[in-house]
Design an enzyme around this catalytic site. Structure first.
Site, PDB file in Angstrom:
ATOM      1  N   ASN A   1       6.362   6.233  -5.252  1.00  0.00           N
ATOM      2  CA  ASN A   1       6.440   7.075  -6.556  1.00  0.00           C
ATOM      3  C   ASN A   1       6.542   8.403  -6.070  1.00  0.00           C
ATOM      4  O   ASN A   1       5.631   8.996  -5.432  1.00  0.00           O
ATOM      5  CB  ASN A   1       5.230   6.745  -7.527  1.00  0.00           C
ATOM      6  CG  ASN A   1       5.179   5.176  -7.862  1.00  0.00           C
ATOM      7  OD1 ASN A   1       6.159   4.625  -8.021  1.00  0.00           O
ATOM      8  ND2 ASN A   1       4.168   4.794  -8.239  1.00  0.00           N
TER       9      ASN A   1
ATOM     10  N   HIS B   1       2.252   8.601  -0.067  1.00  0.00           N
ATOM     11  CA  HIS B   1       2.024   7.214   0.383  1.00  0.00           C
ATOM     12  C   HIS B   1       3.124   6.266  -0.166  1.00  0.00           C
ATOM     13  O   HIS B   1       3.795   6.426  -0.983  1.00  0.00           O
ATOM     14  CB  HIS B   1       0.647   6.847  -0.115  1.00  0.00           C
ATOM     15  CG  HIS B   1       0.629   6.990  -1.843  1.00  0.00           C
ATOM     16  ND1 HIS B   1       0.366   8.216  -2.514  1.00  0.00           N
ATOM     17  CD2 HIS B   1       0.770   5.976  -2.739  1.00  0.00           C
ATOM     18  CE1 HIS B   1       0.408   7.969  -3.840  1.00  0.00           C
ATOM     19  NE2 HIS B   1       0.514   6.728  -3.961  1.00  0.00           N
TER      20      HIS B   1
END
Ligand code: AMP
Ligand code: ZN
Length: 132
Positions: free
Chosen positions: A84, A97
């Protein structure tokens, strides 16, 4: 310091499943499926677009290694590998991440989307805008 920096510095605990010089992978505490793991560089980068090229390459390779580990240990062969990038895209922790999400059966993770209908003209204009 951000929460993932604190995890990387071992200031807060995590269920780490993989570690090397530059990366850490640990279990997501709100897993979408069993074994949902986050791949995180030890150094802070806000999002994918902030990474240097070498770290970007390494990140995908670590995600691949983690998926192989989960495949072996959790007996699962399918995965969604998700990033995201940015608030509107659902990023809540602003330390880059990659989510490695084991998929045990169809529908474990569904992207509920409605696809757009674009005319040939729309596609031509869009294509020109992107490549010019
Ligand atoms: P994102 O929404 O893409 O920014 O993902 C952030 C993820 O981090 C979420 O799935 C959270 O469940 C997860 N998360 C937040 N804090 C922790 C933590 N301390 N340990 C493990 N996972 C965490
Ligand atoms: Zn950080």
């Amino acid at each position: 310091m951000c929460i993932f920096c604190k995890i990387a510095n071992k200031e807060i605990p995590s269920y780490t499943v993989y570690e090397d010089d530059n990366f850490l992978a640990f279990l997501d505490l709100s897993p979408i499926t069993v074994g949902h793991t986050l791949v995180v560089p030890k150094k802070h980068y806000a999002n994918l677009l902030e990474l240097d090229e070498a770290t970007a390459k390494e990140a995908l390779n670590v995600a691949r290694k983690v998926a192989l580990l989960l495949k072996e240990k959790l007996n699962v062969s399918d995965f969604n590998i998700v990033n995201n990038c940015g608030e509107n895209a659902g990023q809540s922790v602003h330390h880059f991440h990659i989510h490695v999400i084991p998929i045990y059966k169809k529908g474990d993770l569904e992207f509920k989307v409605q696809t757009k209908k674009l005319s040939d003209e729309d596609f031509k204009k869009l294509h020109t805008k992107i490549i010019k």
